[in-house]
Design a protein around this motif. Structure first.
Motif, mmCIF file in Angstrom:
data_model
loop_
_atom_site.group_PDB
_atom_site.id
_atom_site.type_symbol
_atom_site.label_atom_id
_atom_site.label_comp_id
_atom_site.label_asym_id
_atom_site.label_seq_id
_atom_site.Cartn_x
_atom_site.Cartn_y
_atom_site.Cartn_z
ATOM 1 N N LEU A 57 -16.543 89.669 45.384
ATOM 2 C CA LEU A 57 -17.407 88.307 45.064
ATOM 3 C C LEU A 57 -17.204 88.131 43.299
ATOM 4 O O LEU A 57 -16.766 87.310 42.668
ATOM 5 N N ASP A 58 -17.229 89.284 42.654
ATOM 6 C CA ASP A 58 -17.139 89.359 41.126
ATOM 7 C C ASP A 58 -15.901 89.061 40.810
ATOM 8 O O ASP A 58 -15.562 88.455 39.812
ATOM 9 N N SER A 77 -12.208 77.303 36.781
ATOM 10 C CA SER A 77 -12.737 76.409 38.182
ATOM 11 C C SER A 77 -14.122 77.022 38.377
ATOM 12 O O SER A 77 -14.691 77.832 37.395
ATOM 13 N N VAL A 78 -14.822 76.320 39.435
ATOM 14 C CA VAL A 78 -16.145 76.766 39.779
ATOM 15 C C VAL A 78 -15.880 77.504 41.210
ATOM 16 O O VAL A 78 -15.284 77.030 42.071
ATOM 17 N N LEU A 79 -16.601 78.556 41.178
ATOM 18 C CA LEU A 79 -16.721 79.413 42.502
ATOM 19 C C LEU A 79 -17.630 78.724 43.811
ATOM 20 O O LEU A 79 -18.847 78.563 43.135
ATOM 21 N N VAL A 80 -17.212 78.531 44.791
ATOM 22 C CA VAL A 80 -18.275 77.989 45.820
ATOM 23 C C VAL A 80 -18.176 78.914 46.971
ATOM 24 O O VAL A 80 -17.326 79.475 47.575
ATOM 25 N N ALA A 81 -19.489 79.427 47.132
ATOM 26 C CA ALA A 81 -19.773 80.563 48.313
ATOM 27 C C ALA A 81 -20.002 79.819 49.492
ATOM 28 O O ALA A 81 -20.848 78.999 49.511
ATOM 29 N N ARG A 88 -25.870 85.049 42.828
ATOM 30 C CA ARG A 88 -26.433 85.095 41.468
ATOM 31 C C ARG A 88 -26.197 86.135 40.678
ATOM 32 O O ARG A 88 -25.941 86.080 39.379
ATOM 33 N N SER A 89 -26.038 87.483 41.156
ATOM 34 C CA SER A 89 -25.958 88.664 40.133
ATOM 35 C C SER A 89 -24.434 88.540 39.606
ATOM 36 O O SER A 89 -24.244 89.208 38.524
ATOM 37 N N VAL A 90 -23.614 88.034 40.305
ATOM 38 C CA VAL A 90 -22.067 87.747 39.864
ATOM 39 C C VAL A 90 -21.724 86.500 39.163
ATOM 40 O O VAL A 90 -20.866 86.134 38.881
ATOM 41 N N GLY A 91 -22.774 85.503 39.026
ATOM 42 C CA GLY A 91 -22.645 84.246 38.276
ATOM 43 C C GLY A 91 -22.012 83.226 39.214
ATOM 44 O O GLY A 91 -21.331 82.202 38.822
ATOM 45 N N VAL A 92 -22.050 83.385 40.653
ATOM 46 C CA VAL A 92 -21.570 82.329 41.375
ATOM 47 C C VAL A 92 -22.387 80.968 41.110
ATOM 48 O O VAL A 92 -23.714 81.068 41.167
#
Length: 222
Positions: free
Chosen positions: A180-181, A192-196, A209-213
């Motif tokens: 994820l990071d 870009s913006v990462l979407v989970a 949240r811990s990796v800034g998603v």
């Protein structure tokens, strides 16, 4: 070649909207239009059946048209995400549908990584033309190893989406969390913006949240 002697039977379908939520503000930033066939056949299976008969473009255009009917169900200021394949973007039926729209503002083309986009300048040119008309580009299934990272660098999508295979259990799995990071950093470097996707638990949120998603979607927000 299409078998024109056999008409393509288009099943009825309903369109469900899955919200895409900001992890910082909790606002709904978008909604992915998901088609569900009322005959119970999975959409991917129906697409494969249509492709076997040479009718995939027409069937994808049908699904795209259905998804667009949900445009006015999206909250004000939010985006509508449309699932598309490379073949749909180049196919005559789907292309005609998109080209007939007066504007593509407010739409996100969620590009599935089926087949290949490499070595296809016509596809890259088509994507550029659609973005110039206001569409945003999302790269689906980015967690496909090197191919996903290569696509991020080549396509420079607005959104990069990683699926639940990376998200689920990341809180207790250092390998998934590192993945994820990695994608979060790659997305930021490309603008870009990462979407989970597939977010189901509060623990998933802590990991994201811990990796800034920045954005997420899944059962937790439905």
């Amino acid at each position: 070649m299409p078998d024109e002697a056999i008409p393509l039977q288009l099943p009825t379908a309903e369109v469900l909207l899955q919200p895409v939520v900001s992890l910082e503000t909790h606002e709904i930033r978008g909604a992915e239009a998901l088609s569900r066939l009322t005959n119970g056949v999975p959409v991917l299976q129906a697409l494969a059946d249509a492709e076997a008969r040479g009718r995939r473009d027409r069937f994808e255009a049908y699904l795209l048209r259905l998804a667009l009917t949900a445009r006015y169900r999206v909250p004000p200021g939010a985006l509508l995400c449309l699932n598309v394949s490379a073949e749909a973007l180049l196919g005559p039926a789907s292309s005609a549908l998109l080209d007939a729209l007066p504007s593509l503002e407010g739409l996100v083309l969620d590009l599935r990584q089926e087949g290949t986009w490499e070595g296809r300048p016509e596809l890259l040119a088509r994507i550029t033309a659609l973005r110039e008309r206001g569409a945003l580009l999302a790269l689906d299934d980015a967690a496909r190893g090197f191919k996903g990272l290569l696509a991020i660098g080549q396509l420079r999508p607005d959104w990069v989406k990683v699926d639940r295979s990376v998200v689920t259990g990341a809180m207790h799995d250092p390998i998934r969390l590192a993945g994820l990071d990695m994608f979060a950093q790659s997305a930021r470097r490309s603008g870009s913006v990462l979407v989970a996707e597939g977010v189901e638990t509060e623990e998933d949120l802590v990991a994201l949240r811990s990796v800034g998603v920045e954005l997420a979607q899944g059962y937790l927000f439905s």
